[in-house]
Design a protein around this motif. Structure first.
Motif, PDB file in Angstrom:
ATOM      1  N   THR A  50     -28.258 -52.140 -33.103  1.00 15.17           N
ATOM      2  CA  THR A  50     -28.057 -53.241 -34.039  1.00 15.17           C
ATOM      3  C   THR A  50     -26.592 -53.384 -34.431  1.00 15.17           C
ATOM      4  O   THR A  50     -26.046 -54.492 -34.474  1.00 15.17           O
ATOM      5  N   MET A  51     -25.951 -52.266 -34.718  1.00 10.71           N
ATOM      6  CA  MET A  51     -24.546 -52.291 -35.142  1.00 10.71           C
ATOM      7  C   MET A  51     -23.648 -53.005 -34.130  1.00 10.71           C
ATOM      8  O   MET A  51     -22.698 -53.699 -34.489  1.00 10.71           O
ATOM      9  N   LEU A  52     -23.944 -52.834 -32.864  1.00  7.87           N
ATOM     10  CA  LEU A  52     -23.036 -53.295 -31.815  1.00  7.87           C
ATOM     11  C   LEU A  52     -23.435 -54.621 -31.184  1.00  7.87           C
ATOM     12  O   LEU A  52     -22.764 -55.090 -30.265  1.00  7.87           O
ATOM     13  N   ASN A  53     -24.509 -55.251 -31.683  1.00  3.57           N
ATOM     14  CA  ASN A  53     -25.021 -56.406 -30.932  1.00  3.57           C
ATOM     15  C   ASN A  53     -24.256 -57.704 -31.159  1.00  3.57           C
ATOM     16  O   ASN A  53     -24.638 -58.746 -30.637  1.00  3.57           O
ATOM     17  N   ARG A  54     -23.159 -57.638 -31.931  1.00  3.31           N
ATOM     18  CA  ARG A  54     -22.268 -58.793 -32.010  1.00  3.31           C
ATOM     19  C   ARG A  54     -20.875 -58.440 -31.476  1.00  3.31           C
ATOM     20  O   ARG A  54     -19.871 -59.044 -31.858  1.00  3.31           O
ATOM     21  N   GLY A  55     -20.837 -57.445 -30.605  1.00  5.38           N
ATOM     22  CA  GLY A  55     -19.608 -57.149 -29.874  1.00  5.38           C
ATOM     23  C   GLY A  55     -18.607 -56.277 -30.606  1.00  5.38           C
ATOM     24  O   GLY A  55     -17.428 -56.219 -30.232  1.00  5.38           O
ATOM     25  N   ALA A  56     -19.055 -55.553 -31.656  1.00  6.36           N
ATOM     26  CA  ALA A  56     -18.102 -54.785 -32.458  1.00  6.36           C
ATOM     27  C   ALA A  56     -17.515 -53.589 -31.721  1.00  6.36           C
ATOM     28  O   ALA A  56     -16.494 -53.041 -32.161  1.00  6.36           O
ATOM     29  N   SER A  57     -18.133 -53.161 -30.627  1.00 12.75           N
ATOM     30  CA  SER A  57     -17.594 -52.000 -29.914  1.00 12.75           C
ATOM     31  C   SER A  57     -16.188 -52.272 -29.403  1.00 12.75           C
ATOM     32  O   SER A  57     -15.348 -51.368 -29.342  1.00 12.75           O
ATOM     33  N   LYS A  58     -15.898 -53.523 -29.067  1.00 15.06           N
ATOM     34  CA  LYS A  58     -14.556 -53.858 -28.559  1.00 15.06           C
ATOM     35  C   LYS A  58     -13.496 -53.703 -29.633  1.00 15.06           C
ATOM     36  O   LYS A  58     -12.298 -53.575 -29.332  1.00 15.06           O
ATOM     37  N   ASP A  59     -13.925 -53.723 -30.904  1.00 12.83           N
ATOM     38  CA  ASP A  59     -12.991 -53.539 -32.021  1.00 12.83           C
ATOM     39  C   ASP A  59     -13.022 -52.120 -32.557  1.00 12.83           C
ATOM     40  O   ASP A  59     -12.489 -51.849 -33.640  1.00 12.83           O
ATOM     41  N   GLY A  60     -13.659 -51.222 -31.810  1.00  8.87           N
ATOM     42  CA  GLY A  60     -13.608 -49.808 -32.148  1.00  8.87           C
ATOM     43  C   GLY A  60     -14.723 -49.284 -33.015  1.00  8.87           C
ATOM     44  O   GLY A  60     -14.675 -48.127 -33.443  1.00  8.87           O
ATOM     45  N   LEU A  61     -15.763 -50.085 -33.291  1.00  5.15           N
ATOM     46  CA  LEU A  61     -16.847 -49.596 -34.132  1.00  5.15           C
ATOM     47  C   LEU A  61     -17.633 -48.514 -33.395  1.00  5.15           C
ATOM     48  O   LEU A  61     -18.029 -48.701 -32.246  1.00  5.15           O
ATOM     49  N   LYS A  62     -17.861 -47.408 -34.064  1.00  2.00           N
ATOM     50  CA  LYS A  62     -18.624 -46.301 -33.491  1.00  2.00           C
ATOM     51  C   LYS A  62     -19.215 -45.484 -34.630  1.00  2.00           C
ATOM     52  O   LYS A  62     -18.810 -45.626 -35.789  1.00  2.00           O
ATOM     53  N   PRO A  63     -20.186 -44.608 -34.326  1.00  2.00           N
ATOM     54  CA  PRO A  63     -20.724 -43.770 -35.381  1.00  2.00           C
ATOM     55  C   PRO A  63     -19.692 -42.769 -35.877  1.00  2.00           C
ATOM     56  O   PRO A  63     -18.851 -42.291 -35.110  1.00  2.00           O
ATOM     57  N   LEU A  64     -19.757 -42.459 -37.160  1.00  2.00           N
ATOM     58  CA  LEU A  64     -18.857 -41.451 -37.719  1.00  2.00           C
ATOM     59  C   LEU A  64     -19.176 -40.082 -37.158  1.00  2.00           C
ATOM     60  O   LEU A  64     -18.300 -39.260 -36.919  1.00  2.00           O
ATOM     61  N   GLN A  65     -20.474 -39.822 -36.959  1.00  2.00           N
ATOM     62  CA  GLN A  65     -20.939 -38.565 -36.391  1.00  2.00           C
ATOM     63  C   GLN A  65     -21.812 -38.894 -35.191  1.00  2.00           C
ATOM     64  O   GLN A  65     -22.761 -39.668 -35.310  1.00  2.00           O
ATOM     65  N   ASP A  66     -21.529 -38.317 -34.053  1.00  2.00           N
ATOM     66  CA  ASP A  66     -22.286 -38.597 -32.845  1.00  2.00           C
ATOM     67  C   ASP A  66     -23.684 -38.004 -32.915  1.00  2.00           C
ATOM     68  O   ASP A  66     -23.936 -37.018 -33.620  1.00  2.00           O
ATOM     69  N   LEU A  67     -24.597 -38.584 -32.148  1.00  2.00           N
ATOM     70  CA  LEU A  67     -25.946 -38.054 -32.027  1.00  2.00           C
ATOM     71  C   LEU A  67     -25.879 -36.751 -31.229  1.00  2.00           C
ATOM     72  O   LEU A  67     -25.349 -36.727 -30.121  1.00  2.00           O
ATOM     73  N   PRO A  68     -26.411 -35.651 -31.782  1.00  2.00           N
ATOM     74  CA  PRO A  68     -26.374 -34.388 -31.033  1.00  2.00           C
ATOM     75  C   PRO A  68     -27.114 -34.513 -29.708  1.00  2.00           C
ATOM     76  O   PRO A  68     -28.088 -35.265 -29.582  1.00  2.00           O
ATOM     77  N   GLY A  69     -26.649 -33.773 -28.711  1.00  2.00           N
ATOM     78  CA  GLY A  69     -27.278 -33.815 -27.395  1.00  2.00           C
ATOM     79  C   GLY A  69     -28.630 -33.149 -27.369  1.00  2.00           C
ATOM     80  O   GLY A  69     -29.001 -32.430 -28.270  1.00  2.00           O
TER      81      GLY A  69
END
Length: 419
Positions: free
Chosen positions: A400-419
């Protein structure tokens, strides 16, 4: 003065920040002090989250937690929300400015309380909001006028008593026109708060200042007033959109673009949908369309209504303006199965548990607000069903966070999902 880290000795600050940065999977935004000191530019962090709307099940949980802790104080400690919200304290308390959205009206400490459609909730929740690290709350929502001027006054009095700043509703005309400006690490930051309406209620004609109803012209004028009062940064909290729709509606999109292009507002944080909506950078301004629920327990949980985000924003002075980096922290309200019902599916009721051979339900026992990534990494007692539910919350939120193209502007989770 909303300043935390400078009061700690430098060595203690560095140790605490290094520990938190380790838990953030290599994301350096939590280490805001060292980032600001490296080049001498003013810098600060903001943590903002979604709707706080206390339903009866959450009040009962707070009674249970107070009883389990041995509280017999009927003056207020008999209702304690601290354990419910403890899971987000490590993030909120590390931000230089914590912004909550307080949606309901508070009642008296021992009630009576009410739920939908006219909320009246325990004022003890305001103490917990302060305890987890929030500094200020927006109060303009569709429920602001549920109990008229007396309800507005009681709510703001409770926030004052807890040590929380607030904006969006007011007790007097003088209070309504004075911009809320906070000192955040030496930077003057203003907060504005507006709502789409009041569930059909009208603001009293003799008290037009009681709560702020959304109007582009009024928001633009409020920003100018805040700048004139010395604000260097202006953050807008806005209650808007369609309930239970993960996609922002056309009115939201149009207003967001006008705010970004025609005002100097530095950040827009949205509420009201009760589900997570995306973030988008428009003309250099981050817009969080909907942060979902921070803490709520709807009568019919949908799975989406238990999910939320904490928006994490780092502001750094750059020339005459501010560079803002955006991150997000997926959260989840765990819901125990009702006593007279078996647990629902993982994606629906938010439990993902079924009775075992002894008739006991493993896993979720209490309503708890959790930081999804931290819980998956640190809680070794999670059942397989709980782990699956948490991963679903994280991955769905990320989509949901990325579905308007925010990844190109650097949006990412503060803490990654553990493997």
């Amino acid at each position: 003065m909303v300043t935390r880290h400078p009061y700690l000795p430098r060595i203690a600050r560095a140790a605490a920040l290094a520990l938190l940065a380790t838990t953030a999977a290599g994301c350096g935004l939590l280490d805001s002090d060292s980032a600001g000191e490296a080049d001498g530019a003013p810098a600060f962090t903001v943590a903002a989250a979604g709707d706080i709307l206390i339903h009866p099940q959450l009040t009962e949980q707070a009674r249970k937690d107070a009883k389990d802790a041995g509280s017999t104080d009927t003056g207020g400690k008999g209702i304690d929300f601290d354990r419910t919200m403890a899971g987000i304290k490590p993030v909120i308390s590390k931000a230089d400015l914590g912004i909550c959205h307080f949606e309901p009206v508070v009642g008296k400490p021992q009630g009576p309380f009410q739920s939908f459609p006219d909320f009246l909730v325990p004022p003890q929740i305001t103490t917990t909001i302060k305890n987890v690290g929030y500094d200020t709350c927006s109060t303009a929502s569709n429920h602001s006028l549920d109990h008229g001027p007396a309800g507005v006054r009681r709510t703001l009095d409770a926030l004052d008593a807890a040590g929380l700043k607030h904006t969006g509703s007011a007790r007097t005309r003088e209070e309504s026109v004075k911009p809320l400006i906070l000192d955040v690490k030496g930077v003057k930051v203003a907060q504005l708060s507006y709502t789409l309406g009041f569930n059909g209620r009208e603001v009293p004609a003799d008290k037009p200042w009681l709560a702020n109803r959304t109007s582009f012209d009024k928001i633009a004028a409020a920003e100018k007033a805040a700048r004139a009062a010395g604000a260097e940064v202006v953050i807008l909290s806005i209650h808007w959109g369609r309930e239970h729709h993960p996609d922002p509606g056309t009115p939201q999109l149009k207003l967001a673009r006008r705010l970004a292009e025609e005002t100097g507002i530095d950040l827009v944080i949205g509420h009201h949908a009760h589900v997570v909506q995306p973030m988008e950078k428009i003309d250099g301004t981050w817009v969080a369309y909907g942060l979902g629920n921070q803490l709520a327990r709807h009568e019919v949980p949908s799975g989406l209504t238990e999910e939320g985000i904490i928006g994490w924003f780092e502001f750094r002075k750059k020339g005459d303006g501010w560079d803002v980096q955006a991150r997000y922290v997926p959260t989840l309200v765990t819901i125990p199965p009702d006593a007279d019902e078996s647990a629902g599916p993982a994606g629906a009721a938010g439990t993902g548990t079924e009775p075992d051979s002894a008739g006991e339900t493993p896993g979720v026992k209490d309503h708890r607000l959790v930081n999804v990534a931290e819980a998956l990494r640190d809680n070794k007692q999670l059942s397989d069903q709980e782990r699956a539910r948490y991963r679903l919350a994280f991955e769905r939120t990320q989509g949901t966070m990325l579905n308007r193209g925010a990844s190109k502007d650097g949006l990412k989770p503060l803490q990654d999902l553990p493997g």
